[in-house]
Scaffold this motif. Sequence first.
Motif, mmCIF file in Angstrom:
data_model
loop_
_atom_site.group_PDB
_atom_site.id
_atom_site.type_symbol
_atom_site.label_atom_id
_atom_site.label_comp_id
_atom_site.label_asym_id
_atom_site.label_seq_id
_atom_site.Cartn_x
_atom_site.Cartn_y
_atom_site.Cartn_z
ATOM 1 N N LEU A 160 0.837 -1.204 0.000
ATOM 2 C CA LEU A 160 0.000 0.000 0.000
ATOM 3 C C LEU A 160 0.864 1.243 0.000
ATOM 4 C CD1 LEU A 160 -2.994 -0.443 2.391
ATOM 5 C CD2 LEU A 160 -3.039 0.628 0.192
ATOM 6 N N GLN A 161 1.882 1.226 0.822
ATOM 7 C CA GLN A 161 2.755 2.390 0.920
ATOM 8 C C GLN A 161 3.462 2.674 -0.391
ATOM 9 O OE1 GLN A 161 5.273 1.330 4.280
ATOM 10 N NE2 GLN A 161 4.380 3.020 5.401
ATOM 11 N N TYR A 162 3.802 1.618 -1.101
ATOM 12 C CA TYR A 162 4.560 1.805 -2.338
ATOM 13 C C TYR A 162 3.696 1.731 -3.584
ATOM 14 C CZ TYR A 162 8.729 1.616 0.486
ATOM 15 O OH TYR A 162 9.687 1.889 1.414
ATOM 16 N N HIS A 163 2.409 1.772 -3.406
ATOM 17 C CA HIS A 163 1.485 1.775 -4.546
ATOM 18 C C HIS A 163 1.712 0.588 -5.464
ATOM 19 C CE1 HIS A 163 0.428 6.171 -4.115
ATOM 20 N NE2 HIS A 163 1.375 5.968 -3.239
ATOM 21 N N ASP A 164 2.084 -0.530 -4.876
ATOM 22 C CA ASP A 164 2.326 -1.698 -5.720
ATOM 23 C C ASP A 164 0.994 -2.387 -5.941
ATOM 24 O OD1 ASP A 164 4.843 -4.326 -5.512
ATOM 25 O OD2 ASP A 164 3.303 -3.880 -6.988
ATOM 26 N N TYR A 165 0.238 -1.906 -6.912
ATOM 27 C CA TYR A 165 -1.125 -2.389 -7.123
ATOM 28 C C TYR A 165 -1.246 -3.903 -7.200
ATOM 29 C CZ TYR A 165 -1.848 2.430 -8.768
ATOM 30 O OH TYR A 165 -1.871 3.779 -8.903
ATOM 31 N N PRO A 166 -0.444 -4.552 -8.038
ATOM 32 C CA PRO A 166 -0.623 -6.002 -8.153
ATOM 33 C C PRO A 166 -0.519 -6.714 -6.808
ATOM 34 C CG PRO A 166 0.837 -5.225 -9.867
ATOM 35 C CD PRO A 166 0.631 -4.078 -8.942
ATOM 36 N N VAL A 167 0.442 -6.319 -5.989
ATOM 37 C CA VAL A 167 0.589 -6.998 -4.708
ATOM 38 C C VAL A 167 -0.575 -6.672 -3.784
ATOM 39 C CG1 VAL A 167 2.006 -7.239 -2.643
ATOM 40 C CG2 VAL A 167 3.078 -7.119 -4.862
ATOM 41 N N VAL A 168 -1.048 -5.438 -3.826
ATOM 42 C CA VAL A 168 -2.199 -5.068 -2.994
ATOM 43 C C VAL A 168 -3.409 -5.921 -3.377
ATOM 44 C CG1 VAL A 168 -3.860 -3.262 -2.487
ATOM 45 C CG2 VAL A 168 -1.462 -2.721 -2.569
ATOM 46 N N HIS A 169 -3.651 -6.004 -4.697
ATOM 47 C CA HIS A 169 -4.749 -6.846 -5.174
ATOM 48 C C HIS A 169 -4.584 -8.261 -4.667
ATOM 49 C CE1 HIS A 169 -5.361 -4.357 -9.114
ATOM 50 N NE2 HIS A 169 -5.470 -3.629 -8.048
ATOM 51 N N GLY A 170 -3.393 -8.793 -4.959
ATOM 52 C CA GLY A 170 -3.130 -10.178 -4.618
ATOM 53 C C GLY A 170 -3.355 -10.464 -3.143
ATOM 54 N N CYS A 171 -2.816 -9.593 -2.305
ATOM 55 C CA CYS A 171 -2.958 -9.786 -0.861
ATOM 56 C C CYS A 171 -4.416 -9.828 -0.452
ATOM 57 C CB CYS A 171 -2.310 -8.633 -0.107
ATOM 58 S SG CYS A 171 -0.595 -8.895 0.254
ATOM 59 N N LEU A 172 -5.151 -8.816 -0.878
ATOM 60 C CA LEU A 172 -6.548 -8.732 -0.464
ATOM 61 C C LEU A 172 -7.326 -9.939 -0.951
ATOM 62 C CD1 LEU A 172 -8.196 -6.842 1.177
ATOM 63 C CD2 LEU A 172 -8.912 -5.670 -0.885
ATOM 64 N N LEU A 173 -7.047 -10.373 -2.159
ATOM 65 C CA LEU A 173 -7.739 -11.543 -2.695
ATOM 66 C C LEU A 173 -7.439 -12.786 -1.875
ATOM 67 C CD1 LEU A 173 -7.365 -11.103 -6.536
ATOM 68 C CD2 LEU A 173 -9.449 -11.134 -5.213
ATOM 69 N N VAL A 174 -6.149 -12.984 -1.620
ATOM 70 C CA VAL A 174 -5.777 -14.184 -0.875
ATOM 71 C C VAL A 174 -6.370 -14.152 0.526
ATOM 72 C CG1 VAL A 174 -3.856 -15.437 0.137
ATOM 73 C CG2 VAL A 174 -3.696 -14.610 -2.189
ATOM 74 N N ILE A 175 -6.289 -12.992 1.164
ATOM 75 C CA ILE A 175 -6.845 -12.872 2.510
ATOM 76 C C ILE A 175 -8.349 -13.161 2.483
ATOM 77 C CG2 ILE A 175 -7.354 -11.280 4.389
ATOM 78 C CD1 ILE A 175 -4.691 -10.001 3.953
ATOM 79 N N THR A 176 -9.037 -12.605 1.487
ATOM 80 C CA THR A 176 -10.478 -12.856 1.387
ATOM 81 C C THR A 176 -10.749 -14.328 1.193
ATOM 82 O OG1 THR A 176 -10.617 -10.739 0.260
ATOM 83 C CG2 THR A 176 -12.583 -12.096 0.271
ATOM 84 N N VAL A 177 -9.972 -14.959 0.306
ATOM 85 C CA VAL A 177 -10.166 -16.397 0.089
ATOM 86 C C VAL A 177 -9.977 -17.153 1.400
ATOM 87 C CG1 VAL A 177 -9.172 -18.426 -0.991
ATOM 88 C CG2 VAL A 177 -9.615 -16.426 -2.350
ATOM 89 N N CYS A 178 -8.935 -16.792 2.136
ATOM 90 C CA CYS A 178 -8.691 -17.447 3.420
ATOM 91 C C CYS A 178 -9.884 -17.262 4.344
ATOM 92 C CB CYS A 178 -7.456 -16.853 4.109
ATOM 93 S SG CYS A 178 -5.913 -17.414 3.436
ATOM 94 N N VAL A 179 -10.345 -16.017 4.443
ATOM 95 C CA VAL A 179 -11.478 -15.741 5.320
ATOM 96 C C VAL A 179 -12.683 -16.583 4.901
ATOM 97 C CG1 VAL A 179 -13.155 -13.994 5.966
ATOM 98 C CG2 VAL A 179 -10.747 -13.429 5.910
ATOM 99 N N LEU A 180 -12.960 -16.601 3.608
ATOM 100 C CA LEU A 180 -14.099 -17.364 3.134
ATOM 101 C C LEU A 180 -13.943 -18.846 3.440
ATOM 102 C CD1 LEU A 180 -14.743 -15.636 -0.309
ATOM 103 C CD2 LEU A 180 -15.953 -15.291 1.829
ATOM 104 N N MET A 181 -12.726 -19.335 3.248
ATOM 105 C CA MET A 181 -12.518 -20.761 3.494
ATOM 106 C C MET A 181 -12.670 -21.108 4.964
ATOM 107 S SD MET A 181 -9.937 -22.487 0.844
ATOM 108 C CE MET A 181 -8.479 -22.088 1.741
ATOM 109 N N PHE A 182 -12.136 -20.238 5.824
ATOM 110 C CA PHE A 182 -12.305 -20.466 7.256
ATOM 111 C C PHE A 182 -13.782 -20.492 7.616
ATOM 112 C CE2 PHE A 182 -8.607 -20.845 9.801
ATOM 113 C CZ PHE A 182 -7.571 -20.256 9.113
#
Lengths: 528, 321, 283
Positions: free
Chosen positions: B279-301
Amino acid sequence: MLCKRALFLAFSVLSFFVIVACAPDNPERASSPDGGGNDAVNTYIIGDEQGDWGYPSPFTAYPRGPGYIRMSYLFDNLVWKDADGFVGALAEEWEFDKEELSYTFTLREGVKWHDGTSFSADDVVFTYRYLQEQPFPWQDLDMIDQVEKLDSHRVKIYLEEPYAPFLNNLAGVVPILPEHIWEEVNNPDEFNEPEAVIGTGPFILEEYRRDQGSYRYQANQDYYLGEPKVERLMMVKVSDPQMALQQGEVNYVRVAPEATSALEEEGFQVLEGRHDWCLKLMTNHREAPFDEQDFRQALAYALDLDELVERALRGHGLPGSPGLISPDSRWHCDELPDYSYDPGRAQEKLKELGYTLEDGTVRDQHGEVLSLEVLVRADYAREGEIVGEQLQQLGLEVNVRSAESSVVDQRVREWDFDLVVSGHGGVGGDPDGTRRFMTGEASPHNNARLDHQELREEFTRQTRALDQEEREEAVCRIQHIHAEELPAYPLHHPTWYYGHDGEVDWFFTRDGLGSGIPMPLNYLAFIE
Amino acid sequence: MKKRLGDYVLAFLIILILNFILPRLMPGDPITAIYGDALVEMSPELEAHLLERYGLERSLPEQFYLYLLHFFQGDLGYSFYFHAPVSHVLAGALPWTLLLAGVALACSALLGIVWGAEAGSRRGSLFDRASLITALFLNGIPGFLVGILLLLFLGFYAGWFPLSGAASVHLDYTGWAWVQDILSHLFLPALTLTLVQLPRNFLLMRSSLLGVMEKPYVTTARCKGIKERLVRYRHALKGALPPVVTRLGMSVGLLFTGVLFVEVVFAYPGMGHLFFLALQYHDYPVVHGCLLVITVCVLMFNLLADLISIKLDPRLKEDAR
Amino acid sequence: MHVNYWDEIKKDNLGRTGLLLITVLAVVALGAPLLAPYNPWEYVAPSLSPPSWGHPLGTNDVGQDIFSELLYGTRTTLLVSVTAAFFSTLISLVLGVVAGLRRGLPERLVLRLVDVMLVIPVFLVALLVAAYFQPGMTTLIVLFSLLLWPPGTRIIWNRVLSLKHQAHFTAARQFGAGTAYLVGRHLVPELYPLLAVNFIQVVRRAVFMEAGLAFLGVFDPAAKSWGLMLHYAREFIFTDAWQWWLLPPGLAVSLTIIAFALVGYSLEAALDPRMRRQTYADH
């Protein structure tokens, strides 16, 4: 019983943790002979707050100082520098021919790449040609006309035009690549193989962990200048530098100014860095009221830089030099106009321009209050507020606004601002690098973009001046012009401190490492 | 159940879209954000090269289409900042987060359930009142404060635990020593996270148990003459657990919030830390990726929690949630 | 049967403590300009000075009085969280009532939306949005209102469903009462306790989120916020400054959250017979 079982499980898990975590084996001490298990290796650990600076090949290391440094431990250039000036690296001697505009380098013999292959002139020729074809983040090689191999250990580089900082910015920056590895590589910035970090330097890469932000280097015992003092060098990420140094987790780390006295009391050494960074107040000199030189100078007189250093830096810094070039650089011109805090002078200048002071507020010819906006990135909010406060004391109506960095950059680029507080490094190295902060269109968010004929001419003059005295003269003139025009007013140069345990004798490279990195991490400190 | 799955898919799609739109609403391009302060001047060729590689000059709909296409091919993009495929960057960080979250979840769930059951079954007693007050107070202390205090006292002043990171990188640990090292780095973050989650689980369990205690089948069991202890633990607990498990699943989102803070405070190299850095470095792809993976984890839990609670109480299968 | 919830809370020890704390906070927030010895935006003393008679909590890294900052921080916290809670509760009420009264499509839509949003990690989304828009108080209020309404909506909807079958409601309807009247006279008054509980819980969450965002540095740097104080104090943790710079705002945030939690808990306990199934304990 479910409950009893659960309780038992919970307790056993907890006690497991406690036993394991409080185990006597917690040797985070750096460079101690009993490093946890199987190594009695002499290790030196450098701490860094960011940690990851990219895979240390010339194309994948991040284009910032620390990235370059990590790469420089693996790859040698033709020449290098120590505290006093140029020393030979892969080149033992060099000669400059004024008429031909050529440098002849006599290369060292018997040097081997980390993989055992012999180094030769072919590698140098290949490197310079390759870097002109591939986008190289560190330097622009446009001024090189051609590179010629004279024999197996002599190379001649022809320049298109006289380029005074050639040794500092090119020969001393460009890492030599092994031809036998890179000749097949077409996408160097995606080349992440182990071969990508094979150089001739004093260290060999053992392990790089991106997620940990750590690098592990092994000493190159066959290094031609001598075997490094440490067998192993590590660069690791630390979240609290001071604590890490005090706990012995690292041998060296950059520390906050407030920590220096405590560290010195505990027996650590603290190096006070040269000033390479500058915070400045950029003005939109293409629009009124900033298009008047006297107005910009009035603003300068209205600012008390000593107070700014006192409050924003708690005394750890120097007031800005109006010529932009750092006060402790050897290129600093000593007789520059003095804008010491003088609100009377500021008022005078405003009056001369037709402004009036009515009950404490400055008004223009139409009787309107003069209202200015100071735009800052969140990092500089403190300084922005102080500047706003001081300008308000002059009678100006100031609105300090903090915005996200890309917003600020965008607005500066489009000339949609009044005043901006922003900062950059690069004012303590070779002066050729300061061009992009004063004039032209490069790096617009840090560039004052002054459109001044004489300034441009002087910059060209100093680039081409092969005579040191002539160059100094031109650089001095440049600072004078900047100090008179003041398209941006340098506010302060913060002091950076480096704490270490004294195992290695660090020093500051003349004009900065490479093309101007102000850190003391010169690999020569590990040699002899 | 089908409905739940539908919810999860929908949630995921919303995040996907949000992910894409938000960063692009910002003015300025990531190239300047990352390379703007570079020591060296960015040549026009290099800039063009970067723009082309990151597809920033294409139109927005085109970028979105590409984004979806790549996502379903498993290509999460290339990180501006880390100079590596996003999936590699995430793969390096995910295991640490799972370790941290998993350990904390297990510990806090176990301890919370046990504690809540003990307190709930002794309603009104000193133990219960004291537990309640402790839990309510502990619940109010933000995770990052707990983390900082633990870091200060147990890490810095006492020197018992390392101050940051997931493992000591400069020392070659193998086998048992390696495990020990990881655990010693894990201890403070996991302890913090456990302390943060614990009160909530306690309160959940306690109130669920209290609710169950009044149920007819418990009274029946008592009347039948079954020992109080058995009534409490076997009958009541079984009834009280399912809603707790479901709610545990639902609170995984909050768990990841806690993970974010803990990772930032302890510089623990997991997904939360990565998210914040990107987020700090505006690295969009990583921000997307992180949020997606975290959401998937949350959903799976969540899904896992639902499945477990159905196992515990088959009546919930048809429960219209 | 109308229980007087106010009395219930005041009788309960926990509830009393909570109310007391909230009152103190409100007084501090309102009276900050009078109570604070200095203007917290002014540089009044050398930086990082330890506590003294003139500065009970010392000064921060730019020479501002920490005690004054602490007092003014109360305003930011309470303003953001209370306002956000108000709007969020309003949204919950509207959506909950709509879903409860109009069965069919509106109900399905609302409930689906609630379920979906409950699954999304709210703070992360807030962080994402806030980081990009470098927010001040207004942005945060809007953001929180838009993110924190789901839990309450479901509970209100549930209650509306059961209220619909109550005698006074059906009777009024039989007599031809219009929707507005039904909602205004028969539903909302019954919902007050639920709304109160919801309000309190949202305040609790909003305080946490505001402090959390500010702690991460995502806040207007010129505002006085406890989270922001923690953010700056953290950089100097290796000095002794944490004792007077880090702890006070940390305690302040904790006490605020605890205060609202206590009142909320006590209120829920008073509603206990009716609210056994669904509680806010999980948020």
